[in-house]
Design a protein around this motif. Structure first.
Motif, PDB file in Angstrom:
ATOM      1  N   ARG A   1      11.943 -11.000  13.598  1.00  0.00           N
ATOM      2  CA  ARG A   1      11.202 -11.139  14.855  1.00  0.00           C
ATOM      3  C   ARG A   1      10.492 -12.493  14.919  1.00  0.00           C
ATOM      4  O   ARG A   1      10.422 -13.124  15.976  1.00  0.00           O
ATOM      5  CB  ARG A   1      10.180 -10.015  15.000  1.00  0.00           C
ATOM      6  CG  ARG A   1      10.766  -8.669  15.398  1.00  0.00           C
ATOM      7  CD  ARG A   1       9.663  -7.635  15.467  1.00  0.00           C
ATOM      8  NE  ARG A   1      10.087  -6.384  16.061  1.00  0.00           N
ATOM      9  CZ  ARG A   1      10.020  -6.096  17.359  1.00  0.00           C
ATOM     10  NH1 ARG A   1       9.549  -6.991  18.205  1.00  0.00           N
ATOM     11  NH2 ARG A   1      10.413  -4.924  17.816  1.00  0.00           N
ATOM     12  N   LEU A   2       9.931 -12.930  13.784  1.00  0.00           N
ATOM     13  CA  LEU A   2       9.267 -14.237  13.739  1.00  0.00           C
ATOM     14  C   LEU A   2      10.259 -15.350  14.085  1.00  0.00           C
ATOM     15  O   LEU A   2       9.933 -16.295  14.820  1.00  0.00           O
ATOM     16  CB  LEU A   2       8.650 -14.455  12.366  1.00  0.00           C
ATOM     17  CG  LEU A   2       7.774 -15.696  12.165  1.00  0.00           C
ATOM     18  CD1 LEU A   2       6.737 -15.444  11.073  1.00  0.00           C
ATOM     19  CD2 LEU A   2       8.592 -16.933  11.797  1.00  0.00           C
ATOM     20  N   ALA A   3      11.488 -15.258  13.545  1.00  0.00           N
ATOM     21  CA  ALA A   3      12.494 -16.286  13.831  1.00  0.00           C
ATOM     22  C   ALA A   3      12.787 -16.362  15.322  1.00  0.00           C
ATOM     23  O   ALA A   3      12.958 -17.467  15.881  1.00  0.00           O
ATOM     24  CB  ALA A   3      13.765 -15.988  13.043  1.00  0.00           C
TER      25      ALA A   3
ATOM     26  N   SER B   1       6.970 -20.843  13.913  1.00  0.00           N
ATOM     27  CA  SER B   1       7.567 -22.116  14.322  1.00  0.00           C
ATOM     28  C   SER B   1       8.756 -22.437  13.420  1.00  0.00           C
ATOM     29  O   SER B   1       8.861 -21.935  12.294  1.00  0.00           O
ATOM     30  CB  SER B   1       6.542 -23.249  14.225  1.00  0.00           C
ATOM     31  OG  SER B   1       6.227 -23.521  12.874  1.00  0.00           O
ATOM     32  N   LEU B   2       9.628 -23.293  13.914  1.00  0.00           N
ATOM     33  CA  LEU B   2      10.766 -23.727  13.095  1.00  0.00           C
ATOM     34  C   LEU B   2      10.286 -24.489  11.866  1.00  0.00           C
ATOM     35  O   LEU B   2      10.884 -24.390  10.789  1.00  0.00           O
ATOM     36  CB  LEU B   2      11.709 -24.595  13.935  1.00  0.00           C
ATOM     37  CG  LEU B   2      12.376 -23.879  15.122  1.00  0.00           C
ATOM     38  CD1 LEU B   2      13.264 -24.852  15.890  1.00  0.00           C
ATOM     39  CD2 LEU B   2      13.194 -22.677  14.660  1.00  0.00           C
TER      40      LEU B   2
ATOM     41  N   PRO C   1      12.064 -22.932  20.282  1.00  0.00           N
ATOM     42  CA  PRO C   1      11.200 -23.971  20.874  1.00  0.00           C
ATOM     43  C   PRO C   1      10.480 -23.561  22.152  1.00  0.00           C
ATOM     44  O   PRO C   1       9.292 -23.862  22.312  1.00  0.00           O
ATOM     45  CB  PRO C   1      12.177 -25.130  21.111  1.00  0.00           C
ATOM     46  CG  PRO C   1      13.200 -24.970  20.022  1.00  0.00           C
ATOM     47  CD  PRO C   1      13.371 -23.481  19.873  1.00  0.00           C
ATOM     48  N   ALA C   2      11.151 -22.883  23.059  1.00  0.00           N
ATOM     49  CA  ALA C   2      10.493 -22.534  24.326  1.00  0.00           C
ATOM     50  C   ALA C   2       9.348 -21.552  24.088  1.00  0.00           C
ATOM     51  O   ALA C   2       8.257 -21.702  24.662  1.00  0.00           O
ATOM     52  CB  ALA C   2      11.509 -21.949  25.303  1.00  0.00           C
TER      53      ALA C   2
ATOM     54  N   ALA D   1       6.436 -23.364  22.346  1.00  0.00           N
ATOM     55  CA  ALA D   1       5.669 -24.194  23.276  1.00  0.00           C
ATOM     56  C   ALA D   1       4.751 -23.338  24.141  1.00  0.00           C
ATOM     57  O   ALA D   1       3.581 -23.686  24.358  1.00  0.00           O
ATOM     58  CB  ALA D   1       6.617 -25.013  24.146  1.00  0.00           C
ATOM     59  N   ALA D   2       5.267 -22.210  24.624  1.00  0.00           N
ATOM     60  CA  ALA D   2       4.442 -21.329  25.439  1.00  0.00           C
ATOM     61  C   ALA D   2       3.300 -20.746  24.618  1.00  0.00           C
ATOM     62  O   ALA D   2       2.159 -20.629  25.089  1.00  0.00           O
ATOM     63  CB  ALA D   2       5.300 -20.216  26.030  1.00  0.00           C
ATOM     64  N   GLY D   3       3.588 -20.380  23.370  1.00  0.00           N
ATOM     65  CA  GLY D   3       2.555 -19.843  22.501  1.00  0.00           C
ATOM     66  C   GLY D   3       1.485 -20.861  22.176  1.00  0.00           C
ATOM     67  O   GLY D   3       0.292 -20.535  22.099  1.00  0.00           O
TER      68      GLY D   3
END
Length: 407
Positions: free
Chosen positions: A89-91, A55-56, A96-97, A100-102
């Motif tokens: 890859r984590l970044a 996440s951010l 956000p999309a 949210a799906a995760g």
């Protein structure tokens, strides 16, 4: 039909037991490593952790949480070749999309995790090993308590609930950790009373179910669409070997971005820590303290790197210093441990069926939630392998989301 499960952690053993319960012939292939994360974790059934760590917010928090600044995140320079590509890859997964799906996908699993644990505890005739009596999150300053409460109030905690501790509960907690300024109590989460007893109960249940055990390091061999295990006959194969799944799949041409996220614990003689105490998370220190049958465990750290690298003794010294600084009423150190969480860049597990080869299934990459999701994963994979419709949509957990198709 004979089904081989590669991996003997909580996920692998749960799959084997679920398949045996459906009448399948099962062989469990494992190297017998009791240092795996399944047997050294915090014992916490963490159904409240519905937000993937990709996440951010997580990325923004890393600089202040680095080990060199007193925090719990370690990025050893000597292992940058492992964690730097993973971080990129984590970044991407933290956008956000995708986050949210995760969150939605992970929530579907976590809502079903506690009932699956109840079914497993009954199946292995060990109901007292599971206690769904919650846990406590504590802070050591008014400012961090206020911020922490607000963060958890806004978090996707699924079927769990939280509340402030009553005055008497807070006083009891301060009797164990005098520095606590504030705390909340989660209800609906759970704990395992003792990981060693859990392993023994699972093994006894597997033996009763007629599951064959093979102790060896597995190796896959591919011939076109057919995959086999060297030295073990099987019609279908499930790869559930934690961090070892990466090498297994690489041997047949499938490159998986799985990293070794290393955790540490120190175990202490129980001292005056109460036997019935629920786990306590000291969030300012990223530390969780769990009472097992005959020991108290302090666990923490996310150290990204290579599974085979030597443990860093500074991590144990830091854990022990935290316990001393908090004034926890425990006895002397009894043992130290380092183990590897198998983590994918989006912090979702890989659960599914390979599409480019025949009769190959997988279940790994559960990061911090292997214990929480192990029994449910066992049921879902057993459905997949036997042709039943899984109780959850597994499309978000297909490995191809990260790797593309198997060559």
């Amino acid at each position: 039909m004979k089904i081989a499960i590669l991996g003997g952690g909580i996920v692998g053993r749960s799959i084997a037991l679920a398949l045996a319960g459906r009448g399948a012939r099962v062989v469990l292939v494992d190297d017998g490593d009791m240092a795996a994360a399944s047997w050294g974790n915090a014992g916490h059934i963490a159904i409240e952790q519905g937000a993937p760590l990709a996440s951010l917010a997580t990325i923004a928090s890393v600089p202040r949480r680095l080990f060199l600044r007193g925090g719990a995140v370690a990025l050893p320079p000597r292992m940058a070749g492992a964690w730097l590509p993973f971080s990129l890859r984590l970044a991407l997964a933290a956008r956000p999309a995708r986050f949210a799906a995760g969150t939605h996908a992970l929530g579907t699993l976590l809502r079903a995790a506690a009932p699956a644990w109840q079914r497993l505890a009954a199946a292995i005739d060990a109901p007292t090993l599971l206690a769904l009596d919650g846990h406590v999150v504590a802070w050591e300053s008014g400012a961090t308590a206020t911020a922490g409460r607000a963060a958890w109030a806004a978090a996707p905690i699924g079927t769990a609930s939280l509340r402030d501790l009553a005055a008497g509960e807070l006083a009891t907690l301060r009797g164990l950790a005098p520095a606590v300024a504030g705390a909340v109590r989660f209800d609906g989460t759970g704990r395992i009373a003792d990981l060693g007893r859990l392993a023994a109960a699972l093994d006894a249940a597997l033996a009763r179910a007629g599951v064959e055990r093979v102790t060896q390091r597995a190796r896959l061999i591919r011939d076109g669409r057919r995959v086999a295990i060297e030295g073990v006959a099987a019609d279908r194969i499930v790869v559930a070997a934690g961090i070892g799944s990466r090498a297994l799949l690489a041997s047949i041409g499938w490159r998986v971005p799985l990293i070794a996220e290393r955790g540490y614990h120190a175990r202490f003689a129980p001292g005056d820590w109460p036997a019935g105490q629920v786990p306590v998370v000291f969030e300012d220190r990223s530390l969780i303290v769990t009472r097992y049958a005959d020991t108290v465990q302090a666990a923490g750290f996310v150290e990204f790197g290579r599974a085979e690298a030597p443990a860093d003794p500074r991590k144990w010294r830091r854990l022990e210093a935290h316990v001393a600084a908090l004034g926890l009423p425990v006895g002397p150190v009894a043992s130290r441990w380092m183990g590897v969480r198998p983590t994918l860049p989006d912090y979702l597990p890989a659960i599914g069926r390979a599409t480019q080869v025949d009769d190959l299934f997988y279940a790994f990459g559960h990061q911090h939630l292997g214990l929480t999701l192990g029994p449910l994963t066992g049921e879902l994979v057993a459905d997949l392998v036997t042709g039943a419709t899984p109780a959850a949509d597994l499309a978000p957990f297909a490995l191809e989301r990260l790797t593309g198709r198997l060559p």
